[in-house]
Motif scaffolding. Structure first.
Motif, PDB file in Angstrom:
ATOM      1  N   GLY A  59       0.502  -1.218  -0.045  1.00 18.21           N
ATOM      2  CA  GLY A  59       0.154  -0.259  -0.365  1.00 18.21           C
ATOM      3  C   GLY A  59       0.690   1.037   0.143  1.00 18.21           C
ATOM      4  N   ARG A  60       1.549   1.367   1.309  1.00 17.98           N
ATOM      5  CA  ARG A  60       2.817   1.988   1.211  1.00 17.98           C
ATOM      6  C   ARG A  60       3.527   2.164  -0.332  1.00 17.98           C
ATOM      7  NH1 ARG A  60       4.218   7.396   1.834  1.00 17.98           N
ATOM      8  NH2 ARG A  60       6.928   7.460   2.673  1.00 17.98           N
ATOM      9  N   ILE A  61       3.814   1.977  -1.291  1.00 21.54           N
ATOM     10  CA  ILE A  61       4.476   1.950  -2.413  1.00 21.54           C
ATOM     11  C   ILE A  61       3.732   1.977  -3.544  1.00 21.54           C
ATOM     12  CG2 ILE A  61       5.881   0.380  -4.412  1.00 21.54           C
ATOM     13  CD1 ILE A  61       7.677   0.723  -1.952  1.00 21.54           C
ATOM     14  N   PHE A  62       2.418   2.268  -3.188  1.00 19.12           N
ATOM     15  CA  PHE A  62       1.815   2.254  -4.509  1.00 19.12           C
ATOM     16  C   PHE A  62       1.292   4.054  -4.396  1.00 19.12           C
ATOM     17  CE2 PHE A  62       1.892  -1.944  -6.268  1.00 19.12           C
ATOM     18  CZ  PHE A  62       0.799  -2.051  -7.496  1.00 19.12           C
ATOM     19  N   GLU A  63       0.920   3.845  -3.012  1.00 21.70           N
ATOM     20  CA  GLU A  63       0.088   5.753  -2.776  1.00 21.70           C
ATOM     21  C   GLU A  63       1.998   6.529  -2.936  1.00 21.70           C
ATOM     22  OE1 GLU A  63       0.643   8.059   1.602  1.00 21.70           O
ATOM     23  OE2 GLU A  63       0.864   5.863   1.770  1.00 21.70           O
ATOM     24  N   ILE A  64       3.129   6.046  -2.733  1.00 22.56           N
ATOM     25  CA  ILE A  64       4.667   7.198  -3.216  1.00 22.56           C
ATOM     26  C   ILE A  64       4.192   6.701  -4.679  1.00 22.56           C
ATOM     27  CG2 ILE A  64       7.115   6.444  -3.051  1.00 22.56           C
ATOM     28  CD1 ILE A  64       7.131   5.454  -0.481  1.00 22.56           C
ATOM     29  N   MET A  65       4.631   5.609  -5.287  1.00 23.54           N
ATOM     30  CA  MET A  65       4.489   5.623  -7.053  1.00 23.54           C
ATOM     31  C   MET A  65       3.744   6.274  -7.609  1.00 23.54           C
ATOM     32  SD  MET A  65       6.590   3.814  -8.830  1.00 23.54           S
ATOM     33  CE  MET A  65       7.007   2.702  -7.749  1.00 23.54           C
ATOM     34  N   GLY A  66       1.884   6.418  -6.682  1.00 22.13           N
ATOM     35  CA  GLY A  66       1.032   7.740  -7.483  1.00 22.13           C
ATOM     36  C   GLY A  66       0.993   8.833  -7.508  1.00 22.13           C
ATOM     37  N   LYS A  67       1.681   8.299  -5.849  1.00 20.75           N
ATOM     38  CA  LYS A  67       2.111  10.730  -5.244  1.00 20.75           C
ATOM     39  C   LYS A  67       2.628  11.120  -6.683  1.00 20.75           C
ATOM     40  CE  LYS A  67       2.874  13.837  -2.225  1.00 20.75           C
ATOM     41  NZ  LYS A  67       3.058  14.455  -0.293  1.00 20.75           N
ATOM     42  N   TYR A  68       4.054  10.456  -6.977  1.00 19.80           N
ATOM     43  CA  TYR A  68       4.762  11.296  -7.040  1.00 19.80           C
ATOM     44  C   TYR A  68       5.024  10.711  -8.667  1.00 19.80           C
ATOM     45  CZ  TYR A  68       6.502  12.241  -2.358  1.00 19.80           C
ATOM     46  OH  TYR A  68       6.723  13.143  -1.194  1.00 19.80           O
ATOM     47  N   LEU A  69       4.750   9.753  -8.902  1.00 16.72           N
ATOM     48  CA  LEU A  69       4.542   9.753 -11.090  1.00 16.72           C
ATOM     49  C   LEU A  69       6.397   9.464 -11.712  1.00 16.72           C
ATOM     50  CD1 LEU A  69       1.391  11.291 -12.316  1.00 16.72           C
ATOM     51  CD2 LEU A  69       1.928   8.858 -11.680  1.00 16.72           C
ATOM     52  N   PRO A  70       7.042   8.703 -10.799  1.00 18.52           N
ATOM     53  CA  PRO A  70       8.468   8.596 -11.310  1.00 18.52           C
ATOM     54  C   PRO A  70       8.789   8.636 -12.517  1.00 18.52           C
ATOM     55  CG  PRO A  70       8.303   6.995 -10.205  1.00 18.52           C
ATOM     56  CD  PRO A  70       7.231   7.735  -9.511  1.00 18.52           C
ATOM     57  N   ASP A  71      10.046   9.343 -12.954  1.00 19.87           N
ATOM     58  CA  ASP A  71      10.043   8.579 -14.857  1.00 19.87           C
ATOM     59  C   ASP A  71      11.017   7.057 -15.163  1.00 19.87           C
ATOM     60  OD1 ASP A  71       8.674  10.971 -16.242  1.00 19.87           O
ATOM     61  OD2 ASP A  71      10.139  12.134 -14.718  1.00 19.87           O
ATOM     62  N   VAL A  72      11.820   7.328 -14.184  1.00 21.00           N
ATOM     63  CA  VAL A  72      13.005   5.789 -14.086  1.00 21.00           C
ATOM     64  C   VAL A  72      13.009   6.009 -12.117  1.00 21.00           C
ATOM     65  CG1 VAL A  72      15.408   5.237 -13.992  1.00 21.00           C
ATOM     66  CG2 VAL A  72      13.643   6.885 -15.175  1.00 21.00           C
ATOM     67  N   VAL A  73      12.748   4.089 -11.951  1.00 24.53           N
ATOM     68  CA  VAL A  73      13.034   3.914 -10.490  1.00 24.53           C
ATOM     69  C   VAL A  73      14.131   3.185 -10.941  1.00 24.53           C
ATOM     70  CG1 VAL A  73      12.040   1.962  -9.624  1.00 24.53           C
ATOM     71  CG2 VAL A  73      10.539   3.668 -10.468  1.00 24.53           C
ATOM     72  N   TYR A  74      14.856   2.731  -9.262  1.00 21.43           N
ATOM     73  CA  TYR A  74      16.378   2.267  -9.711  1.00 21.43           C
ATOM     74  C   TYR A  74      15.645   1.122  -8.805  1.00 21.43           C
ATOM     75  CZ  TYR A  74      19.180   4.791 -13.539  1.00 21.43           C
ATOM     76  OH  TYR A  74      19.021   5.276 -14.276  1.00 21.43           O
ATOM     77  N   HIS A  75      15.792   0.408  -8.673  1.00 25.69           N
ATOM     78  CA  HIS A  75      15.504  -0.492  -7.173  1.00 25.69           C
ATOM     79  C   HIS A  75      16.190  -1.268  -7.151  1.00 25.69           C
ATOM     80  CE1 HIS A  75      13.260  -3.541  -4.903  1.00 25.69           C
ATOM     81  NE2 HIS A  75      13.121  -4.534  -5.748  1.00 25.69           N
ATOM     82  N   ALA A  76      16.827  -1.374  -5.976  1.00 23.38           N
ATOM     83  CA  ALA A  76      18.320  -1.310  -5.297  1.00 23.38           C
ATOM     84  C   ALA A  76      18.430  -1.866  -3.383  1.00 23.38           C
ATOM     85  CB  ALA A  76      19.851  -0.271  -4.955  1.00 23.38           C
ATOM     86  N   ALA A  77      16.974  -1.703  -2.975  1.00 20.16           N
ATOM     87  CA  ALA A  77      16.583  -2.279  -2.018  1.00 20.16           C
ATOM     88  C   ALA A  77      16.679  -4.323  -1.476  1.00 20.16           C
ATOM     89  CB  ALA A  77      14.792  -1.768  -0.930  1.00 20.16           C
ATOM     90  N   ALA A  78      17.536  -4.728  -0.944  1.00 17.17           N
ATOM     91  CA  ALA A  78      17.476  -5.958  -0.901  1.00 17.17           C
ATOM     92  C   ALA A  78      18.309  -6.317  -0.233  1.00 17.17           C
ATOM     93  CB  ALA A  78      18.452  -6.410  -2.250  1.00 17.17           C
ATOM     94  N   HIS A  79      17.883  -7.461   0.661  1.00 18.79           N
ATOM     95  CA  HIS A  79      19.106  -8.417   1.802  1.00 18.79           C
ATOM     96  C   HIS A  79      20.001  -8.893   0.918  1.00 18.79           C
ATOM     97  CE1 HIS A  79      16.212  -7.125   4.907  1.00 18.79           C
ATOM     98  NE2 HIS A  79      15.106  -8.249   4.731  1.00 18.79           N
ATOM     99  N   LYS A  80      21.151  -8.566   1.294  1.00 20.43           N
ATOM    100  CA  LYS A  80      21.990  -9.142   0.063  1.00 20.43           C
ATOM    101  C   LYS A  80      23.136 -10.521   1.010  1.00 20.43           C
ATOM    102  CE  LYS A  80      22.507  -5.054  -2.114  1.00 20.43           C
ATOM    103  NZ  LYS A  80      21.984  -4.232  -1.101  1.00 20.43           N
ATOM    104  N   HIS A  81      23.063 -10.395   1.896  1.00 16.81           N
ATOM    105  CA  HIS A  81      23.810 -11.244   3.247  1.00 16.81           C
ATOM    106  C   HIS A  81      23.348 -12.408   2.926  1.00 16.81           C
ATOM    107  CE1 HIS A  81      26.494 -12.424   6.695  1.00 16.81           C
ATOM    108  NE2 HIS A  81      27.659 -11.474   6.690  1.00 16.81           N
TER     109      HIS A  81
END
Length: 609
Positions: free
Chosen positions: A342-364
């Motif tokens: 819900g929060r992710i859709f809210e942010i995406m709908g509010k700011y309407l970004p042109d480009v997304v870089y998805h770097a969030a992850a658990h990496k260990h």
């Protein structure tokens, strides 16, 4: 001496030289002064005096620090003297209808000698008689080019530095035995070990900004044979930007030895994707995410959305970027968890970004072996949430940061990243958004890197723990990886898995040995212990498996891997059941998917039934 005191002294000295020189010129040609009249002499003298001070001011002769005088300052003297002579000759022609060319020629020569001599005498005195502090460390300069010469000059003039240059080494045979600022080229790079002993060298300074990584490694290997401490001069970028001065040396870092030659980016294509646009970076507070943000700011997006779960890391990168870009870029820090749809859709709908870089992850890797459910929630469902939100709100480009551990993964971390790649690839088939993934190996200095751990172990007196003597990994610097991620995003057409060329793999035990040496210790002082392979680890990492045929290189160090996803319906059907399974079942199914061993009779099919 302060400028307000030095100026009148220099002007007085020049006035005495100007008057005495022209009188001497007249006297030399006519000792009894029969030929020349006093009016001619006085008009010439006054004209010469006024014009000299005028041109001396124009050419900044009174602003130069003459204890550091060089050819440039001598040329300023020659120009000022020459133009003052020409001015005097013109006045003589106007007033007396003739010019005393021979007198002016003699006067010109005396001016250059006397004025130049008066200026350079202080430098000669300083270089000759002001002896170096005996407490300074005897220093060998590697590289007798313009940078090395500049380093020597700065060390000689800087009384506060604790380094004193005593010799150069350079592989150019034409420079052997030559001297720069009184410092001789004593040999070549291969001579470093014997010169250190012979000249009692305490420090070695590498002063070749254009060094390739292989050349730097060669110099370091020769320097490591000695007990002298090895330093390197600042980068040209830092010198030009004024961040650091030429005599502020730093220790050679393992990143210097493992890094590769930089790739020139296609600035135009990246600018077209970023400049003036709204860009969202997830995991913006992490090692890779924060560096992506730094690189993005160089292209001046209209808005940069810094999204992360940890408030401290987001605050840190937000404050750092505001220091430099507050007036040019609208920076928006966003605290959000990618698992919160819900929060992710809210942010995406509010700011309407042109480009997304998805770097969030658990990496260990080992940590995720103990927490597979969290790896699934963050790496799989988190990616699904961000990617579907990007598709829903018409984001132009979506770039997922992946890993070489997604290739033939035996561990839950790599498997969840390959699963995430397949989510992105399947969305690319039906969306107007250009979905791509970018794979690369370990990054030097990241939070999960072995280098910070090794440094802590060395600082604590050792031992340094390495899992296995044959353990190898690919390495890349954080800035290089981030720049290539931006470039890959600009190359995206949709559905690609870009693979960054990581160069040659490095043995972790060799990395540990280099760090020990760079820290000023030997293996006898800081030992190395082998602790055994941890859960989920592989001895060797891969960037592509046998089925992922590598296509042609699309940009220097960027390839496209033919990584085919499994059917979307099967993928999403499994996702519906994942969180109802226990940890071992989740591991088995996710790893099976990541290795694309799918059949109707497999456990995967049963789990999704």
């Amino acid at each position: 001496m302060p400028y307000n005191k030095r100026l009148p002294l220099l002007m007085l000295l020049d006035s005495i030289i100007v008057f005495s020189a022209i009188f001497f010129g007249y006297f030399l040609l006519d000792p009894i002064m029969k030929t020349y009249t006093m009016p001619s002499l006085w008009v010439s003298s006054i004209t010469l005096l006024i014009s000299h001070h005028l041109f001396a001011t124009i050419y900044r002769m009174y602003q130069n620090a003459w204890e550091y005088a060089s050819i440039r300052e001598l040329l300023a003297i020659v120009k000022a003297v020459t133009f003052s002579m020409l001015t005097t000759a013109i006045i003589q022609l106007i007033v007396f209808q003739h010019a005393n060319i021979r007198v002016l020629a003699i006067t010109w020569m005396m001016h250059v000698i006397l004025i130049g001599g008066s200026r350079f005498s202080w430098r000669v005195y300083r270089d000759r008689f002001i002896t170096p502090n005996p407490d300074k460390k005897r220093t060998l300069i590697v590289g007798a080019g313009s940078a090395g010469t500049m380093v020597v000059r700065q060390l000689l003039k800087n009384t506060e530095t604790d380094l004193y240059p005593i010799a150069f080494v350079d592989d150019d045979p034409t420079k052997t035995k030559l001297q720069m600022y009184g410092v001789e080229v004593k040999g070549m790079i291969q001579d470093i070990p014997k010169l250190v002993v012979k000249l009692k060298v305490e420090n070695i300074v590498i002063a070749i900004p254009s060094l390739t990584k292989s050349e730097l490694n060669r110099i370091y290997e020769e320097s490591a044979k000695t007990k002298a401490k090895t330093k390197i001069m600042p980068s040209i970028e830092d010198l030009v930007s004024g961040k650091i001065s030429v005599n502020q040396f730093r220790d050679v870092q393992v990143e210097d030895l493992l890094g590769r030659e930089p790739v020139e980016l296609d600035i135009t294509s990246i600018s077209g994707e970023i400049t003036g646009k709204t860009v969202l970076v997830t995991g913006a507070g992490g090692s890779i995410g924060s560096e992506i943000c730094r690189q993005l700011c160089k292209f001046y997006p209209k808005q940069l959305l810094l999204l992360g779960h940890g408030e401290n890391s987001i605050y840190t990168i937000d404050m750092e970027l505001r220091k430099f870009y507050q007036d040019e870029i609208e920076l928006i820090p966003l605290i959000a968890d990618v698992q919160d749809q819900g929060r992710i859709f809210e942010i995406m709908g509010k700011y309407l970004p042109d480009v997304v870089y998805h770097a969030a992850a658990h990496k260990h890797v080992p940590l995720m072996e103990y927490n597979p459910i969290e790896a699934v929630k963050n790496n799989i469902f988190g990616t699904k949430n961000v990617a579907e939100a990007a598709h829903t709100f018409g984001v132009a480009s979506f770039v997922m940061v992946s890993t070489d551990k997604a290739v033939n993964p035996p561990n839950i971390m790599g498997a969840t990243k390959r699963f995430a790649e397949m989510i992105v690839q399947n969305l690319a088939k039906e969306s107007t958004t250009k979905f791509v993934a970018v794979r690369f190996g370990n990054v030097l200095g990241s939070r999960g890197s072995v280098i910070p751990l090794f440094k802590k172990q060395i600082a604590a007196g050792g031992p340094v723990t390495v899992t296995h003597p044959e353990m190898t990994r690919y390495f890349m610097t954080i800035p290089e990886a981030s720049r290539l991620v931006l470039q890959a995003g600009a190359l995206a057409r949709g559905g690609e898995v870009f693979v960054l060329n990581m160069g040659d793999p490095v043995k972790i035990v060799d990395l540990a040995r280099n760090l020990i040496t760079l820290s000023g210790y030997t293996e006898e002082e800081i030992g190395i212990e082998f602790s055994g392979i941890r859960p989920g680890e592989k001895l060797f990492e891969e960037l592509l498996n046998d089925n992922e045929v590598q296509k042609k290189q699309v940009f220097p160090k960027i390839f496209i891997g033919k990584a085919e996803p499994i059917d979307k319906q099967k993928l999403y059907k499994v996702m519906e059941t994942l969180l109802d399974l226990d940890s071992e079942e989740i591991k088995e199914i996710i790893i099976e998917i990541a290795n694309t061993k799918i059949s109707e009779k497999s456990k995967l099919s049963k789990a999704g039934a």
